[in-house]
Design a protein around this motif. Structure first.
Motif, mmCIF file in Angstrom:
data_model
loop_
_atom_site.group_PDB
_atom_site.id
_atom_site.type_symbol
_atom_site.label_atom_id
_atom_site.label_comp_id
_atom_site.label_asym_id
_atom_site.label_seq_id
_atom_site.Cartn_x
_atom_site.Cartn_y
_atom_site.Cartn_z
ATOM 1 N N ASP A 197 0.851 -1.189 0.000
ATOM 2 C CA ASP A 197 0.000 0.000 0.000
ATOM 3 C C ASP A 197 0.883 1.233 0.000
ATOM 4 N N ALA A 198 0.935 1.912 -1.133
ATOM 5 C CA ALA A 198 1.780 3.100 -1.279
ATOM 6 C C ALA A 198 1.361 4.225 -0.350
ATOM 7 N N ALA A 199 0.150 4.200 0.174
ATOM 8 C CA ALA A 199 -0.359 5.291 1.013
ATOM 9 C C ALA A 199 0.363 5.396 2.355
ATOM 10 N N ILE A 200 1.132 4.383 2.727
ATOM 11 C CA ILE A 200 1.835 4.478 4.008
ATOM 12 C C ILE A 200 3.125 5.291 3.885
ATOM 13 N N TYR A 201 3.554 5.620 2.670
ATOM 14 C CA TYR A 201 4.836 6.294 2.490
ATOM 15 C C TYR A 201 4.765 7.823 2.407
ATOM 16 N N PRO A 202 3.828 8.419 1.668
ATOM 17 C CA PRO A 202 3.818 9.890 1.626
ATOM 18 C C PRO A 202 3.147 10.461 2.881
ATOM 19 N N THR A 203 3.941 10.631 3.932
ATOM 20 C CA THR A 203 3.375 11.026 5.224
ATOM 21 C C THR A 203 3.444 12.520 5.492
ATOM 22 N N THR A 204 4.172 13.260 4.670
ATOM 23 C CA THR A 204 4.263 14.704 4.870
ATOM 24 C C THR A 204 3.620 15.429 3.701
#
Length: 105
Positions: A12-19
């Motif tokens: 799940d790529a959504a866990i990486y762009p956190t900022t």
């Protein structure tokens, strides 16, 4: 001899762009390609990273509608895109595709 079991998990790529910065970079990369599918998927990734229900509410559409619009097969309306961008507190910007040639006289 028995082979060990391999345990896999769904990526799940959504866990990486956190900022906000990493989310902006992802969206800018997608916009630079001009690929509508990549743009929609990038927005969907960012929306999932921020919480799909909150983004859908801020965009004025249902969560299910947002998932559908920002899927690889989705084709979101401009009003949906603008609502999502507002909910994400991001802006679209227009820049020249090529730099103007400066001539000296």
């Amino acid at each position: 001899m028995t082979k060990p079991k391999i345990h896999t998990v769904q990526f799940d790529a959504a866990i990486y762009p956190t900022t906000t910065e990493s989310q902006s970079e992802l969206l800018n990369d997608a916009l630079e390609t001009g690929d509508p599918t990549y743009i929609a998927v990038a927005l969907g990734t960012i929306a999932r990273a921020r919480g799909m229900a909150d983004v859908a509410e801020g965009a004025g559409i249902t969560r299910e509608g947002l998932y559908k619009a920002l899927s690889p097969t989705g084709d979101p309306r401009l009003s949906t895109l603008m609502g999502v961008m507002k909910a994400l507190n991001l802006q679209f910007r227009a820049v020249p595709a090529e730099r103007d040639q400066v001539t000296t006289g």
